[in-house]
Design a protein around this motif. Structure first.
Motif, PDB file in Angstrom:
ATOM      1  N   UNK A 194     -10.039  22.451  37.183  1.00 16.51           N
ATOM      2  CA  UNK A 194     -11.140  22.566  38.219  1.00 16.51           C
ATOM      3  C   UNK A 194     -10.868  21.753  39.769  1.00 16.51           C
ATOM      4  N   UNK A 195     -11.513  22.394  40.511  1.00 22.07           N
ATOM      5  CA  UNK A 195     -11.162  21.732  41.805  1.00 22.07           C
ATOM      6  C   UNK A 195     -11.923  20.251  41.865  1.00 22.07           C
ATOM      7  N   UNK A 196     -11.391  19.312  41.605  1.00 20.41           N
ATOM      8  CA  UNK A 196     -11.773  17.973  41.732  1.00 20.41           C
ATOM      9  C   UNK A 196     -11.115  16.993  42.433  1.00 20.41           C
ATOM     10  N   UNK A 197     -11.596  15.938  42.940  1.00 18.21           N
ATOM     11  CA  UNK A 197     -10.755  14.821  43.837  1.00 18.21           C
ATOM     12  C   UNK A 197      -9.995  14.275  42.938  1.00 18.21           C
ATOM     13  N   UNK A 198      -8.692  13.992  43.358  1.00 23.70           N
ATOM     14  CA  UNK A 198      -7.485  13.514  42.792  1.00 23.70           C
ATOM     15  C   UNK A 198      -7.863  11.910  42.178  1.00 23.70           C
ATOM     16  N   UNK A 199      -7.340  11.749  40.820  1.00 24.70           N
ATOM     17  CA  UNK A 199      -7.827  10.804  40.094  1.00 24.70           C
ATOM     18  C   UNK A 199      -6.465   9.829  39.816  1.00 24.70           C
ATOM     19  N   UNK A 200      -6.789   8.669  39.574  1.00 22.55           N
ATOM     20  CA  UNK A 200      -5.555   7.717  39.447  1.00 22.55           C
ATOM     21  C   UNK A 200      -5.816   6.743  38.307  1.00 22.55           C
ATOM     22  N   UNK A 201      -4.998   6.622  37.486  1.00 29.15           N
ATOM     23  CA  UNK A 201      -5.236   5.528  36.364  1.00 29.15           C
ATOM     24  C   UNK A 201      -3.825   4.851  36.046  1.00 29.15           C
ATOM     25  N   UNK A 202      -3.914   3.703  35.242  1.00 26.31           N
ATOM     26  CA  UNK A 202      -2.617   3.002  34.595  1.00 26.31           C
ATOM     27  C   UNK A 202      -2.744   2.849  33.080  1.00 26.31           C
ATOM     28  N   UNK A 203      -1.351   2.779  32.420  1.00 28.87           N
ATOM     29  CA  UNK A 203      -1.460   2.041  31.331  1.00 28.87           C
ATOM     30  C   UNK A 203      -0.707   0.755  31.265  1.00 28.87           C
ATOM     31  N   UNK A 204      -1.100  -0.087  30.144  1.00 29.23           N
ATOM     32  CA  UNK A 204      -0.347  -1.258  30.092  1.00 29.23           C
ATOM     33  C   UNK A 204      -0.571  -2.501  31.024  1.00 29.23           C
ATOM     34  N   UNK A 205      -1.557  -2.224  31.718  1.00 28.65           N
ATOM     35  CA  UNK A 205      -1.850  -3.214  32.828  1.00 28.65           C
ATOM     36  C   UNK A 205      -2.391  -2.567  34.124  1.00 28.65           C
ATOM     37  N   UNK A 206      -3.018  -3.467  34.930  1.00 30.01           N
ATOM     38  CA  UNK A 206      -3.717  -2.844  36.117  1.00 30.01           C
ATOM     39  C   UNK A 206      -2.676  -2.806  37.444  1.00 30.01           C
ATOM     40  N   UNK A 207      -2.911  -2.273  38.407  1.00 27.97           N
ATOM     41  CA  UNK A 207      -2.106  -2.068  39.456  1.00 27.97           C
ATOM     42  C   UNK A 207      -3.196  -2.071  40.940  1.00 27.97           C
ATOM     43  N   UNK A 208      -2.780  -2.018  41.897  1.00 26.01           N
ATOM     44  CA  UNK A 208      -3.299  -2.162  43.244  1.00 26.01           C
ATOM     45  C   UNK A 208      -3.045  -1.075  44.044  1.00 26.01           C
ATOM     46  N   UNK A 209      -3.972  -0.330  44.402  1.00 25.56           N
ATOM     47  CA  UNK A 209      -3.623   0.791  45.449  1.00 25.56           C
ATOM     48  C   UNK A 209      -3.717   0.066  46.895  1.00 25.56           C
ATOM     49  N   UNK A 210      -2.531  -0.203  47.616  1.00 26.68           N
ATOM     50  CA  UNK A 210      -2.363  -0.758  48.859  1.00 26.68           C
ATOM     51  C   UNK A 210      -3.197   0.310  49.776  1.00 26.68           C
ATOM     52  N   UNK A 211      -2.783   1.527  49.496  1.00 26.59           N
ATOM     53  CA  UNK A 211      -3.317   2.745  50.311  1.00 26.59           C
ATOM     54  C   UNK A 211      -3.553   3.882  49.647  1.00 26.59           C
TER      55      UNK A 211
END
Length: 221
Positions: A194-211
């Protein structure tokens, strides 16, 4: 290499690969653009695409700029979408310093079938980072240093703990550029999600989106 006007002597004896996607073929390059001294622009024929009920056969890639850059591995060829892509942006959202984990999140709420996504990710403890666009996953494997999507993968190391992903979604293609164009995956793609906003996730621990920047694009025509 070196060229004395008659003979070229290469410094690199084996070919070095930039493009790892499934449909980039028969590329053409252009130089001597008016007012853009020194730029070398490449367009690829994306062969092998299958578009049922469409009145055309195959397609061309997004124009990209080719640049030689020094890297940790020496002088390398990089390719990135031309800056003129920004003229197609009709709506944009940007988020900074967002912590991401195993729960998929959409830091920007733009939904469209024509998208540009630019992400700078500080890996921290994450073993992998997944971005889903129109139901298709773009995966960065931090453990093995690999970027993959649509059944194709490219080797890509983090740069000081960061990775950069530049994604262009069209209605029949997905083009992914890693670490400012160090690697690219250019592949034909018929979305089923479906047309949806791009989603982001991780495995094995967290990360930081600098931008995290998402742009809705209009047609180039």
């Amino acid at each position: 290499g070196s060229f004395d006007g008659n003979k070229f002597v290469p410094e690199q004896t084996s070919p070095l690969r930039v493009e790892y996607g499934g449909n980039s073929y028969a590329v053409q390059t252009y130089s001597d653009l008016p007012g853009k001294s020194g730029r070398r622009i490449q367009i690829a024929w994306m062969n092998g695409g299958n578009y049922p009920w469409m009145p055309f056969n195959q397609q061309m890639s997004i124009p990209t700029e080719l640049v030689l850059k020094n890297s940790a591995d020496g002088l390398r060829l990089f390719k990135s979408p031309v800056s003129e892509i920004s003229k197609l942006r009709v709506k944009s959202e940007t988020a900074v310093n967002v912590t991401i984990d195993s729960v998929p999140t959409a830091p920007a709420k733009i939904e469209s079938d024509l998208l540009e996504v630019d992400a700078i990710i500080e890996l921290k403890g994450a073993k992998s980072v997944s971005i889903v666009v129109r139901g298709q996953e773009i995966l960065y494997d931090a453990v093995n240093g690999k970027l993959s999507t649509l059944g194709h993968e490219a080797p890509m190391k983090p740069a000081n703990g960061f990775v950069n992903l530049h994604i262009l979604l069209d209605r029949t293609s997905l083009e992914v550029f890693g670490n400012d164009g160090q690697v690219a995956l250019t592949t034909c793609f018929l979305p089923v999600g479906i047309v949806a906003a791009p989603a982001i996730s991780t495995t094995g621990g967290s990360a930081v989106l600098s931008r995290w920047s998402v742009h809705q694009l209009k047609s180039a025509w």
